[in-house]
Design an enzyme around this catalytic site. Structure first.
Site, mmCIF file in Angstrom:
data_model
loop_
_atom_site.group_PDB
_atom_site.id
_atom_site.type_symbol
_atom_site.label_atom_id
_atom_site.label_comp_id
_atom_site.label_asym_id
_atom_site.label_seq_id
_atom_site.Cartn_x
_atom_site.Cartn_y
_atom_site.Cartn_z
ATOM 1 N N SER A 88 -20.847 30.675 9.087
ATOM 2 C CA SER A 88 -20.143 30.017 10.199
ATOM 3 C C SER A 88 -18.722 30.634 10.781
ATOM 4 O O SER A 88 -18.443 31.603 9.920
ATOM 5 C CB SER A 88 -19.824 28.570 9.887
ATOM 6 O OG SER A 88 -18.738 28.419 9.175
ATOM 7 N N SER A 90 -15.980 29.620 10.897
ATOM 8 C CA SER A 90 -14.621 28.635 10.604
ATOM 9 C C SER A 90 -13.612 29.405 10.046
ATOM 10 O O SER A 90 -12.512 29.082 9.947
ATOM 11 C CB SER A 90 -14.773 27.535 9.701
ATOM 12 O OG SER A 90 -15.214 28.117 8.097
#
Length: 284
Positions: A88, A90
């Site tokens: 991801s 993030s």
């Protein structure tokens, strides 16, 4: 369905080691005895018969062949270095989707595989470390974030998207606008402890309710993603507005290791893109 790879690896090593041990103690002496008895009965032993008598059972042959390889992999993966892939965004811009990273497994102590019990103390996480840990709400999933708060710290995140630790604002300096964001995302140079790194803020968005204050319990760590407005992290601890994302702070027994290097990137393998090494380097 989640596959417990460490457990499978331990079982594979145990099975292969058991087969090798059975052969060493029981089967190999029988083969040698059969060969000696055959040679004692005939004056001119047939090489084909000798080969047949000395041949190991197929299962034992595979077990003995795989055992040293699997044992080395188990030691390396459990106690030294383990590879992970970033799924991801993030941790952008520090880590991009598709980055393959290496994690130091002994940086925070030697732990037994599968049980994750610490048997040898080495060091504790420090502010600014990029750390892999088991997701508190589902320990079968590995997460990666940056260590922001240590045990006993008071963490604040303001409506103005400023991070404070024990009442002191964390030093940050505007780097500039993120390329292609048309001013909606800005990059800042932040300093946590001895580590300087880049964080990303979306100026028109805040994923959670603005502002918050937390005290880090003993034996826990407060984690945040560098992509501050696109990170499910410790700021969601006991947040009544989003109960499905409660997970909070990371206990010491959930720590996997310290991420220290990117060794390859493969952002979109399904589109036919090839792996590349443009982002190879140490993680800050």
């Amino acid at each position: 369905m989640s596959i417990n790879f460490p457990l499978l690896l331990v079982i594979a090593v145990a099975v292969c080691g058991f087969l090798a041990l059975v052969d060493l103690i029981l089967l190999a002496p029988r083969r040698r005895a059969a060969i000696a008895a055959y040679q004692g009965r005939v004056d001119d032993p047939d090489d084909r018969v000798l080969e047949r008598l000395s041949k190991e059972p197929l299962l034992v042959e595979y077990g003995k062949s795989f055992f040293p390889v699997l044992a080395i992999v188990l030691v390396l993966r459990s106690f030294l270095v383990e590879p992970f892939q970033i799924p991801s965004g993030s941790m952008k811009p520090t880590l991009e989707v598709g980055d393959f990273i290496l994690v130091n497994k002994f940086a925070y102590g030697i732990r037994l595989p599968v049980l994750d019990t610490k048997v040898i103390e080495v060091d504790n996480p420090q502010r600014g470390d990029v750390m892999v840990f088991r997701y508190p709400s589902d320990p079968t999933i590995n997460y990666i974030k940056r260590v922001v708060g240590l045990p006993g710290d008071r963490i604040q995140y303001t409506q103005g998207k400023r991070l404070l630790i024990n009442g002191e604002p964390v030093a940050e300096k505007l780097v500039g606008e993120e390329s292609g964001s048309l001013g909606s995302a800005m990059l800042y140079q932040e300093r946590l402890g001895q580590v300087e790194h880049t964080i990303r803020k979306e100026m028109t968005r805040m994923r959670r309710e603005p502002g918050g204050e937390w005290v880090v319990p003993q034996g826990h760590y407060f984690m945040m993603g560098d992509n501050r407005d696109n990170s499910n992290d410790s700021r969601y601890w006991r947040d009544r507005h989003i109960p499905q994302e409660l997970w909070g702070m990371v206990p010491d027994d959930h720590i996997v290791g310290k991420a220290f290097a990117i060794w390859m990137s493969w952002p979109e393998p399904k589109t036919g893109n090839l792996p590349n090494f443009s982002r190879v380097g140490l993680i800050h």
